[in-house]
Design a protein around this motif. Structure first.
Motif, PDB file in Angstrom:
ATOM      1  N   ILE A   1     -12.365   3.709  -2.048  1.00  0.00           N
ATOM      2  CA  ILE A   1     -12.359   4.757  -3.077  1.00  0.00           C
ATOM      3  C   ILE A   1     -11.018   5.484  -3.001  1.00  0.00           C
ATOM      4  CG2 ILE A   1     -13.555   6.783  -3.974  1.00  0.00           C
ATOM      5  CD1 ILE A   1     -15.967   5.862  -2.166  1.00  0.00           C
ATOM      6  N   THR A   2     -10.288   5.498  -4.098  1.00  0.00           N
ATOM      7  CA  THR A   2      -8.966   6.127  -4.098  1.00  0.00           C
ATOM      8  C   THR A   2      -8.896   7.241  -5.138  1.00  0.00           C
ATOM      9  OG1 THR A   2      -8.156   4.447  -5.653  1.00  0.00           O
ATOM     10  CG2 THR A   2      -7.790   4.041  -3.317  1.00  0.00           C
ATOM     11  N   TRP A   3      -8.119   8.258  -4.810  1.00  0.00           N
ATOM     12  CA  TRP A   3      -7.867   9.369  -5.741  1.00  0.00           C
ATOM     13  C   TRP A   3      -6.369   9.517  -5.932  1.00  0.00           C
ATOM     14  CZ3 TRP A   3      -6.598  14.770  -3.890  1.00  0.00           C
ATOM     15  CH2 TRP A   3      -6.309  15.614  -4.972  1.00  0.00           C
ATOM     16  N   LYS A   4      -5.955   9.475  -7.197  1.00  0.00           N
ATOM     17  CA  LYS A   4      -4.565   9.732  -7.554  1.00  0.00           C
ATOM     18  C   LYS A   4      -4.533  10.978  -8.436  1.00  0.00           C
ATOM     19  CE  LYS A   4      -3.126   4.904  -7.223  1.00  0.00           C
ATOM     20  NZ  LYS A   4      -2.541   3.731  -7.921  1.00  0.00           N
TER      21      LYS A   4
ATOM     22  N   LYS B   1     -13.188   0.223  -5.631  1.00  0.00           N
ATOM     23  CA  LYS B   1     -13.150  -1.236  -5.568  1.00  0.00           C
ATOM     24  C   LYS B   1     -14.145  -1.726  -4.520  1.00  0.00           C
ATOM     25  CE  LYS B   1      -8.460  -2.194  -7.204  1.00  0.00           C
ATOM     26  NZ  LYS B   1      -8.206  -0.870  -7.771  1.00  0.00           N
TER      27      LYS B   1
ATOM     28  N   GLU C   1     -12.017  11.098 -13.589  1.00  0.00           N
ATOM     29  CA  GLU C   1     -11.083  10.201 -14.276  1.00  0.00           C
ATOM     30  C   GLU C   1      -9.944   9.741 -13.368  1.00  0.00           C
ATOM     31  OE1 GLU C   1     -11.974  13.198 -15.325  1.00  0.00           O
ATOM     32  OE2 GLU C   1     -13.432  12.623 -16.865  1.00  0.00           O
ATOM     33  N   GLU C   2      -9.727  10.442 -12.261  1.00  0.00           N
ATOM     34  CA  GLU C   2      -8.624  10.108 -11.356  1.00  0.00           C
ATOM     35  C   GLU C   2      -9.076   9.233 -10.184  1.00  0.00           C
ATOM     36  OE1 GLU C   2      -6.007  14.200 -11.820  1.00  0.00           O
ATOM     37  OE2 GLU C   2      -7.618  14.136 -10.333  1.00  0.00           O
TER      38      GLU C   2
ATOM     39  N   GLY D   1      -3.117   5.950  -2.698  1.00  0.00           N
ATOM     40  CA  GLY D   1      -3.784   7.111  -3.261  1.00  0.00           C
ATOM     41  C   GLY D   1      -3.447   8.356  -2.474  1.00  0.00           C
TER      42      GLY D   1
ATOM     43  N   ASP E   1     -10.724   5.818  -8.478  1.00  0.00           N
ATOM     44  CA  ASP E   1     -10.943   4.380  -8.652  1.00  0.00           C
ATOM     45  C   ASP E   1     -11.768   3.882  -7.473  1.00  0.00           C
ATOM     46  OD1 ASP E   1     -10.704   1.828  -9.824  1.00  0.00           O
ATOM     47  OD2 ASP E   1      -9.067   1.327  -8.467  1.00  0.00           O
TER      48      ASP E   1
ATOM     49  N   ASP F   1     -18.547   0.082 -12.039  1.00  0.00           N
ATOM     50  CA  ASP F   1     -17.738   1.279 -12.213  1.00  0.00           C
ATOM     51  C   ASP F   1     -18.673   2.411 -12.620  1.00  0.00           C
ATOM     52  OD1 ASP F   1     -18.364   0.784 -14.849  1.00  0.00           O
ATOM     53  OD2 ASP F   1     -16.299   0.509 -15.533  1.00  0.00           O
TER      54      ASP F   1
ATOM     55  N   ARG G   1     -16.543  -6.504 -15.838  1.00  0.00           N
ATOM     56  CA  ARG G   1     -15.725  -5.423 -15.296  1.00  0.00           C
ATOM     57  C   ARG G   1     -16.031  -5.133 -13.838  1.00  0.00           C
ATOM     58  NH1 ARG G   1     -16.183   0.213 -18.465  1.00  0.00           N
ATOM     59  NH2 ARG G   1     -15.174  -0.993 -20.125  1.00  0.00           N
TER      60      ARG G   1
END
Length: 698
Positions: A676-679, A695, A690-691, A625, A693, A236, A233
């Motif tokens: 680092i992204t936030w949606k 990479k 949880e929102e 994001g 991600d 994370d 994976r």
């Protein structure tokens, strides 16, 4: 030997402070190496070798000599039938052969190009694979030859063969018939099952991974589970939690499998240190000075006769290196002698010479002529013929214009204005060259280099860009073939913010004075762009004081705390900057916090290119994001950089930073860039784990 291992283990537990201060990877790999030398249990020796192979080039205490020592030991324990037994000399078994093959397959990658070692490992692998295939019973594998199918040996055989891309279709048949519908309970077997599934189907068995995470209880099971997650994976939040939990046992573990699995897991979030590259500008400045002749001039090559034109270009580059140096003083003395010598010839025949002009221009560049001397030289130029027996020459004319401008003339001065118009008029195919004019013929050999480049540079500030449109296209499309001229053309365009359709070929020649002079200019304009990763930069900045340049107050405090708490990097000086005026410091260690559009990161990290337009792309991969943070390592001339870049509006980025920078995952960031992204999936405006991600660009 076992007493030695136990003593090492006790020392590790007792001297907890040492374990905390040392890298856990360094510490666990040392223990694993010691254990590999004493154990004769094939499973343990194989797992130790696997761990050491993964850690080689990442743990400083490990090298290929030590890795080969352990590899050779495992090779020597192979039986005549190609398999390995439980102990050295015992009957060959499927599980032990499987573990040995897993280890050797990983070790083989570390000896690429060492043909003798490669041959020995490949031969052992081939014999081991033949042993396993000979023991396949049509359904799966038993522990020993001719034994009925059993779950555990089948699991080990499938993992080993699929890792080597061998054994098809037996591995798929065995997995489908024996393993697929029977999920084990023990964490070690769960880990092997996940690796087997991943090797065969190239995807993560999500439900089984979740089962593994929930099943771990013992100290050695946490790094094992982390290793598996990292393999299938990547890093994370779950993997980070397991790593943090594994690290918490670094003072109290008792199982020999803890350091082995810890070495395996932490190797996957560690990287090789990329050393600071040499200062190319300093290198070529020193080289250029060393190429100077005894008479003060420079020749085409070191030791070749001094040439006025070569000396001119060398002195122009020495202005970048050290304009007050002894080499410059001697070079200017040489140019003064050459100017006087050529002046005598001009006074005799009235024809201006390039050698005189190059020498004069060098003295003018360094302000080595007083007012009276400049007055005399200007009068000489204005009264002379700008060429020689075969006619007026474009290069001579351009050099004369350049000299007159430095001695008080301007573009409206009649002789200057007249000759600018003449140069534009006689331009041919976008360039200039050599004019051959007699009573019989009138030839214009053009375009030629370097005349076209030099004349282009002289005319650029004096005429409209439209007048040089064809010259620009010529230089952009048709570069010179000679290396120093190609560099000169590239630099001339780049200084004017014109992008050519070609790139210079940097051979980094150390023989040609003109090439070295141009390389000085090149590296002053384009410092060698570093290849670097986060591990290298963080390692070099750890326990050090650094400076910060920031465009936001909130992120400043959040980043400071994150660096101190996770890496003991202390920010002792902060400079605030306007995003539109921000300049990345050329020297020293800096943390740079800025909008993503304010920094050209590829100038400081050769492997990361960020494009900001209608969408944001990192190395051509789109990034989306509500808020995005980028953590990018870089290097300047002599220091290390960490860029914390954000998307607008910065308020969202600040919220994201407050949440993510307090998580344990930050401690294990690695790679060439972290995105680092936030949606805001629930549309409540709050940043939730949880929102988010994350990479890692490797």
């Amino acid at each position: 030997m076992r007493k030695l291992y136990v003593l090492s283990l006790l020392l590790l537990i007792i001297l907890g402070s040492s374990a905390v201060s040392a890298s856990i990877l360094e510490y666990s790999s040392k223990i694993t190496y010691d254990y590999s030398l004493e154990t004769d249990k094939i499973k343990d020796l194989s797992l130790s070798l696997l761990a050491l192979a993964v850690a080689t080039d990442k743990a400083e205490s490990l090298d290929r000599k030590k890795l080969w020592e352990v590899t050779e030991k495992l090779l020597s324990h192979q039986n005549g039938d190609g398999g390995w037994g439980y102990f050295y000399g015992s009957v060959s078994s499927v599980p032990d052969t499987g573990y040995a093959l897993l280890a050797l397959g990983t070790a083989l990658e570390k000896f690429e190009g060492e043909y003798d070692k490669e041959y020995k490992i490949k031969r052992a692998i081939n014999r081991g694979v033949e042993f396993l295939l000979d023991n396949y019973n049509g359904e799966g594998w038993g522990y020993l030859k001719k034994m009925p199918t059993s779950y555990y040996p089948t699991l080990i055989a499938v993992v080993a063969l699929s890792s080597l891309n061998r054994g098809y279709p037996y591995t798929e048949i065995a997995f489908s018939n024996v393993l697929k519908n029977t999920i084990p309970e023990k964490p070690e077997e769960l880990a092997l099952w996940i690796l087997a599934y991943y090797n065969i189907y190239k995807e993560e068995p999500t439900n089984v991974v979740e089962k593994l995470i929930k099943s771990v209880k013992e100290d050695y099971e946490y790094p094992l589970a982390a290793y598996v997650l990292l393999k299938v994976r990547g890093l994370d939040f779950e993997a980070a939690k397991l790593l943090a939990k594994a690290e918490s046992y670094n003072e109290s573990w008792t199982s020999p499998y803890y350091p082995i699995y810890t070495t395996m897991a932490f190797s996957l979030v560690s990287e090789s240190i990329i050393p600071q590259g040499e200062d190319k500008l300093a290198k070529y400045c020193a080289l250029l000075e060393n190429m100077q002749n005894e008479d003060g001039g420079w020749g085409i090559y070191k030791g070749s006769p001094s040439d006025v034109r070569v000396t001119y270009y060398a002195l122009m580059s020495m202005k970048i290196c050290n304009p007050q140096s002894e080499a410059v003083y001697r070079g200017l003395e040489f140019m003064r002698r050459e100017m006087e010598k050529n002046k005598e010839l001009i006074l005799m025949d009235g024809k201006l010479r390039d050698e005189y002009l190059y020498a004069l221009l060098a003295l003018l560049e360094y302000r080595s002529l007083d007012w009276n001397e400049r007055k005399v030289e200007r009068a000489l130029i204005e009264s002379s013929e700008w060429g020689f027996a075969y006619g007026k020459q474009p290069l001579t004319t351009a050099l004369a214009i350049k000299a007159l401008l430095k001695m008080g003339a301007d573009k409206t001065t009649p002789i200057v204005k007249e000759n600018i118009e003449w140069l534009l008029r006689i331009k041919k195919n976008g360039g200039w060259g050599f004019i051959f004019r007699t009573v019989i013929v009138d030839w214009n050999y053009a375009p030629e280099y370097p005349a076209t480049i030099e004349i282009f540079n002289v005319l650029w500030p004096l005429v409209d860009e439209e007048d040089l449109k064809d010259t620009i296209e010529l230089l952009r499309k048709t570069p010179p073939r000679i290396e120093w001229q190609k560099l000169y053309a590239y630099l001339s365009l780049s200084e004017k913010s014109i992008e050519p359709y070609w790139s210079p070929e940097i051979s980094e020649s150390e023989n040609n004075s003109l090439t070295v002079a141009m390389l000085v200019r090149y590296y002053s304009m384009f410092p060698g762009v570093a290849k670097v990763n986060l591990y290298s930069v963080i390692t070099e900045l750890k326990d050090k004081n650094v400076s910060m340049i920031t465009t936001t107050e909130v992120l400043k405090d959040t980043v400071k705390a994150m660096l101190k708490d996770n890496f003991n990097i202390i920010v002792n000086e902060t400079v605030f900057a306007d995003p539109e005026l921000l300049e990345v410091p050329e020297r020293g260690n800096w943390i740079v916090i800025a909008p993503i559009s304010a920094v050209k990161v590829h100038e400081y990290n050769a492997d990361v290119k960020v494009r900001v337009g209608e969408e944001i792309k990192v190395n051509d991969l789109p990034v989306e994001g509500k808020a995005i943070l980028f953590i990018i390592p870089g290097r300047n001339r002599n220091g290390n950089l960490i860029f914390i870049l954000y998307t607008e509006p910065k308020e969202y980025a600040e919220k994201l930073a407050e949440v993510i920078f307090s998580q344990p995952i930050i401690k294990y960031i690695h790679g060439k860039c972290v995105v680092i992204t936030w949606k805001d999936t629930n549309n409540n405006g709050n940043v939730e784990i949880e929102e988010i991600d994350m990479k890692f660009l490797k």
